[in-house]
Design a protein around this motif. Structure first.
Motif, PDB file in Angstrom:
ATOM      1  N   PHE A 416      46.397 -36.636  -6.597  1.00  0.00           N
ATOM      2  CA  PHE A 416      46.397 -37.578  -5.476  1.00  0.00           C
ATOM      3  C   PHE A 416      47.350 -38.767  -5.719  1.00  0.00           C
ATOM      4  O   PHE A 416      47.271 -39.759  -5.003  1.00  0.00           O
ATOM      5  CB  PHE A 416      44.982 -38.100  -5.235  1.00  0.00           C
ATOM      6  N   ALA A 417      48.217 -38.667  -6.704  1.00  0.00           N
ATOM      7  CA  ALA A 417      49.156 -39.753  -6.995  1.00  0.00           C
ATOM      8  C   ALA A 417      49.939 -40.115  -5.735  1.00  0.00           C
ATOM      9  O   ALA A 417      50.381 -39.235  -4.988  1.00  0.00           O
ATOM     10  CB  ALA A 417      50.117 -39.336  -8.099  1.00  0.00           C
ATOM     11  N   PRO A 418      50.140 -41.425  -5.471  1.00  0.00           N
ATOM     12  CA  PRO A 418      50.744 -41.862  -4.201  1.00  0.00           C
ATOM     13  C   PRO A 418      52.269 -41.767  -4.181  1.00  0.00           C
ATOM     14  O   PRO A 418      52.948 -42.706  -3.775  1.00  0.00           O
ATOM     15  CB  PRO A 418      50.273 -43.318  -4.104  1.00  0.00           C
ATOM     16  N   LEU A 419      52.796 -40.641  -4.641  1.00  0.00           N
ATOM     17  CA  LEU A 419      54.238 -40.418  -4.571  1.00  0.00           C
ATOM     18  C   LEU A 419      54.610 -40.062  -3.140  1.00  0.00           C
ATOM     19  O   LEU A 419      53.947 -39.225  -2.511  1.00  0.00           O
ATOM     20  CB  LEU A 419      54.651 -39.296  -5.526  1.00  0.00           C
ATOM     21  N   LYS A 420      55.657 -40.676  -2.636  1.00  0.00           N
ATOM     22  CA  LYS A 420      56.025 -40.459  -1.234  1.00  0.00           C
ATOM     23  C   LYS A 420      56.670 -39.099  -1.003  1.00  0.00           C
ATOM     24  O   LYS A 420      56.431 -38.444  -0.002  1.00  0.00           O
ATOM     25  CB  LYS A 420      56.969 -41.569  -0.771  1.00  0.00           C
ATOM     26  N   ASP A 421      57.489 -38.653  -1.969  1.00  0.00           N
ATOM     27  CA  ASP A 421      58.246 -37.418  -1.746  1.00  0.00           C
ATOM     28  C   ASP A 421      58.418 -36.643  -3.047  1.00  0.00           C
ATOM     29  O   ASP A 421      59.506 -36.593  -3.611  1.00  0.00           O
ATOM     30  CB  ASP A 421      59.618 -37.761  -1.149  1.00  0.00           C
ATOM     31  N   PRO A 422      57.352 -36.027  -3.559  1.00  0.00           N
ATOM     32  CA  PRO A 422      57.507 -35.233  -4.785  1.00  0.00           C
ATOM     33  C   PRO A 422      58.321 -33.963  -4.515  1.00  0.00           C
ATOM     34  O   PRO A 422      57.968 -33.160  -3.651  1.00  0.00           O
ATOM     35  CB  PRO A 422      56.062 -34.897  -5.174  1.00  0.00           C
ATOM     36  N   GLY A 423      59.402 -33.808  -5.253  1.00  0.00           N
ATOM     37  CA  GLY A 423      60.215 -32.597  -5.105  1.00  0.00           C
ATOM     38  C   GLY A 423      59.809 -31.521  -6.078  1.00  0.00           C
ATOM     39  O   GLY A 423      60.168 -30.348  -5.917  1.00  0.00           O
ATOM     40  N   LEU A 424      59.053 -31.911  -7.119  1.00  0.00           N
ATOM     41  CA  LEU A 424      58.597 -30.958  -8.132  1.00  0.00           C
ATOM     42  C   LEU A 424      57.175 -31.298  -8.533  1.00  0.00           C
ATOM     43  O   LEU A 424      56.854 -32.456  -8.818  1.00  0.00           O
ATOM     44  CB  LEU A 424      59.502 -31.021  -9.372  1.00  0.00           C
ATOM     45  N   ILE A 425      56.304 -30.296  -8.545  1.00  0.00           N
ATOM     46  CA  ILE A 425      54.934 -30.436  -9.049  1.00  0.00           C
ATOM     47  C   ILE A 425      54.735 -29.378 -10.124  1.00  0.00           C
ATOM     48  O   ILE A 425      54.977 -28.187  -9.883  1.00  0.00           O
ATOM     49  CB  ILE A 425      53.893 -30.277  -7.923  1.00  0.00           C
TER      50      ILE A 425
END
Length: 844
Positions: A416-425
């Protein structure tokens, strides 16, 4: 008028509508009301005030048919999550049948939930209060007498206790006490520090001189001449230091803390005088508390990659560049270099202007990757997990929210980390059951990682040497793209594995936990200056304490489980509810004092090894010893630096760690998990054995593994010994067809629990009957099993029964759950809970 859709932190299945007061609406700019979604608000819910989160705006053209309450206030100046996360939260709430507001409360740092709470207040004088008690006042009443009231937390504790609550009722009736409603405050808040900056740019610059007193003396004279007034020596020193630090930091504002470290305690008084003269200006600057206080090992970027690493990255990097949802299952044996694949994929995502989210199953594993990430990305990395203090977690969350940090690493909740635009998980050790939350909000971190990657059009990498059967089946069917790595970095070989059969007469006659074969290898390894690891997935000294007279085990007072002896603390501990009692006790069945410990845990192993190998440097690592982060990191550092000869531990030492000098691994009892009433028992045993086997032989010398077992012919142990994942997968798939289990079906457990066993049993029967009735009526292709007592039928004073739903159609399963929830009021027994566990990982 602007209407807000608000999800409140209460067990409500739907959102509520509130209006924006004119006094607040006028303060918001623009007709679109930017920045409202994601804000935390305080609202009325019935006659109490609770925290809510704005998740949407409703058109003013649509006039609700009911009276709409206004929000009371905004709790923050800016949103706590990005608007693009709202659809993700909604999906999660619907899928796991959990209230949206509570989902969002879980997603945010703890301590940010303001609500109305009851507070006990003295309504008479202390002497009148004492008159109600011929004997000594209870401790909490002494507190009220002394201070006139009891704090919110203590008041809640007293009101939750049955005996104390009765007493409170009498005192309220006699008007000796009163109940007041008060608002709890946020448990965490921003931390700031005072900074100073020079107001004039025409001041003389400090002279570079090795003799600091002389330099300051000349600087003082220059400043005094420039200003036409005599500047004190302490003021000149502070101003000199301020200018130098501003140059070094490339920042005009320098904190008072830094000034004090260079000028001493007198800096505060000197800066106050300079402030009066208008030579400096003061400001407040937010500072972020960090958990990265320890010195981590530095890992340089490798000069070259292996052929397999390059091949895997040739599939991953183009997908990151395209910014399309692409799920990969990276099946790589232990030591093949998966971590470097993650790092280079993270570099590509950051280069594309997108963020990175990396999940690990346990806090212990985060430390291994932390060092790699900090070595590569420095200040861009933040850490999110439950092991942080509340202020640290709040600040790490804020750094990710504001975009100041773009790489998040953490355990399950970091999804649930508040990253706006994760391109890699990345989900490391994706097979691990720790990704599934087993209480309250029962979500699965790995599954949500795939969902969030789909939501953001991102690449998701599920990495493991022993993928879960379900994930590997998805890769076989084409749902995931399968990437394989079959060779260790540097062409190192996998360790040789030998089994020791504990059923032989020699083994039975041997009274020690460590068999002669393993002991001989430990001696040999120790003499050669090499390190060893001993695994036993059970902490404590002994698993149970038995009465010699009647054979009854000492059980927990609140759970139907045996207490574990922890000899170091001389305590008997329940590993489910935390109940403890003194190690010297009596049998509750026959009152005998003749009790004896049976079974063994890591504490007993440590004692035995110290006796057998007194010259060895030993350390034990389990959840008892690893609770202190600093001690845990120190243990890992000592292991890397060769200061530990033998490391004894539970499964936390089996995964992810890279100890090049470990050449021997001993598994003391491989059968512990295979007797569990769980269809995944063999799969989990294979995974644990394979993972711990992978800790040996990661350096220049070959490794060896000795597995002590009572079931040497069990397929999980046979395939783990031969490093044959594919055969293990095929065997499990055949077994799971009859009777059918995942991945061929989806499971949902309806768990019923309460304090009265007959009430729980009756509710379970009614729920099962309703499920079968609905299945027949709607012609659902769902199998209803039960009701039956849970394998652990009493935990924390609550009896537990369950109904298992099995089906291939996810929509039908969820429709059945919704229908059961709709009938909850008619089904529900007083003081009984109905819990819906979707995709359960723990069947206990």
């Amino acid at each position: 008028m602007t209407y807000l859709e608000v999800a409140v932190t209460a067990p409500l299945e739907h959102t509520l509508t509130y209006s924006l007061p004119a006094r607040l609406e006028n303060g918001e700019s623009g007709s679109e009301k930017p920045g409202l979604i994601g804000r935390r608000v305080l609202v009325w819910l019935g006659n109490r005030r609770v925290t809510g989160y704005v998740v949407g705006l409703q058109s003013p053209a649509v006039q609700p048919a009911y009276q709409v309450k206004e929000i009371l206030e905004f709790s923050d100046d800016s949103p706590l999550f990005h608007e693009n996360l709202v659809p993700f939260y909604r999906w999660v709430a619907n899928y796991y049948h959990y209230p949206l507001g509570l989902v969002m409360k879980t997603a945010l740092p703890g301590g940010l939930t303001t609500r109305s709470q009851k507070k006990l207040v003295l309504a008479t004088d202390g002497e009148s209060l004492a008159a109600h008690f011929p004997e000594k006042l209870p401790e909490w009443l002494e507190e009220i007498k002394a201070h006139g009231e009891l704090g919110l937390r203590e008041s809640a504790r007293v009101l939750a206790d049955k005996e104390s609550k009765k007493l409170v009722g009498k005192l309220l009736k006699s008007k000796a006490l009163s109940l007041e409603i008060a608002l709890s405050k946020d448990a965490v808040k921003e931390k700031s520090e005072t900074c100073y900056a020079i107001t004039r740019e025409d001041l003389p610059l400090p002279l570079n001189s090795e003799v600091l007193p002389e330099a300051i003396k000349c600087y003082r004279q220059d400043i005094s001449n420039e200003l036409g007034i005599m500047v004190g020596l302490a003021e000149a020193r502070a101003l000199y230091t301020l200018q130098q630090l501003a140059q070094d930091y490339h920042d005009k504002a320098v904190s008072l803390k830094d000034l004090r470290s260079h000028c001493g305690a007198g800096a505060s008084q000197a800066m106050a005088k300079l402030l009066e003269k208008g030579l400096v200006v003061a400001s407040k600057k937010r500072v972020f508390r960090t958990p990265f206080g320890e010195q981590f090992r530095y890992y340089p970027r490798p000069e070259r990659l292996s052929e397999e690493q390059n091949a895997v990255l040739s599939s991953i990097l183009p997908a990151i560049k395209k910014a399309v949802f692409t799920p990969f299952l990276l099946h790589g044996i232990t030591g093949c270099g998966k971590t470097e694949v993650y790092l280079q994929a993270a570099e590509a995502s950051l280069a594309a202007g997108r963020d990175v989210l990396i999940l690990v199953p346990e806090i212990a594993l985060a430390t291994q990757l932390e060092a790699h990430l900090l070595s590569r990305f420095g200040d861009q990395v933040v850490l999110l997990h439950s092991g942080l203090s509340a202020p640290e977690r709040f600040d790490q969350f804020s750094l990710a929210l504001t975009g100041k940090a773009r790489v998040v690493i953490g355990a399950r909740s970091a999804i649930f980390a508040p990253l706006k635009d994760p391109g890699l998980i990345v989900v490391d050790e994706e097979h691990d059951s720790s990704y599934k939350q087993d209480d309250s909000f029962r979500y699965h971190g790995r599954d949500l990682a795939v969902l969030r990657a789909r939501h953001h059009n991102s690449v998701v990498i599920l990495g493991s040497a022993t993928p879960s059967i379900t994930s590997y089946a998805h890769a076989q069917s084409g749902k995931y793209t399968l990437l394989t790595m079959t060779e260790r970095v540097g062409s190192r070989s996998l360790p040789a594995v030998r089994l020791v059969d504990l059923n032989t007469k020699q083994a039975k006659d041997h009274k020690k936990i460590i068999q002669p074969d393993l002991l001989a290898k430990l001696h040999e390894n120790l003499a050669g200056g090499r390190q060893s690891i001993l695994l036993l997935n059970r902490r404590g000294f002994s698993a149970v304490v038995l009465c010699r007279d009647c054979g009854t085990p000492v059980q927990c007072s609140h759970c139907h489980v045996s207490l574990t002896l922890h000899k170091g603390k001389n305590q008997l501990v329940c590993h489910y509810c935390g109940f403890t009692m003194h190690g010297q006790t009596i049998c509750m069945q026959c009152r005998s004092t003749d009790l004896v410990p049976a079974g063994f845990g890591t504490e007993r192993v440590e004692e035995e090894v110290r006796e057998l190998l007194p010259e060895a440097r030993l350390t034990r690592l389990d959840s008892d010893t690893a609770s202190d982060r600093k001690k845990f990191l120190a243990t890992l550092a000592d292991m890397h630096n060769g200061k530990i000869d033998i490391l004894i531990g539970t499964q936390m030492i089996a995964k992810g760690h890279h100890f090049p000098n470990v050449t021997l691994v001993g598994v003391l009892w491989a059968d512990g998990g295979m007797s569990m009433p769980d269809f995944r028992a063999a799969e989990k045993t294979f995974q644990l054995l394979t993972q711990v086997t992978g800790r040996a032989g990661r350096g220049d010398e070959p490794g060896e593994v000795i597995i002590q077992t009572m079931r040497p012919n069990h397929y999980a142990i046979v395939y783990a010994r031969a490093h044959q994942y594919d055969k293990m997968f095929d065997h499990e798939m055949k077994l799971r067809k009859h009777p059918v289990f995942p991945p061929f079906v989806r499971l949902i457990v309806l768990r019923l629990q309460g304090r009265v066993e007959m009430d729980v049993q009756g509710l379970a029967l009614r729920v099962a009957r309703l499920c079968r009735k609905l299945v027949e009526k709607e012609k659902f292709r769902i199998e209803v099993l039960g009701p039956a007592p849970s394998p652990l039928d009493k935990i924390k004073d609550k009896y537990r029964w369950q109904v298992l739903l099995k089906g291939t159609d996810t929509e039908e399963l969820h429709a059945l759950c919704l229908a059961v929830k709709a009938e909850r009021n008619t089904l529900q027994q007083r003081d009984c809970d109905l819990i819906i566990d979707v995709d359960p990982e723990n069947m206990m």
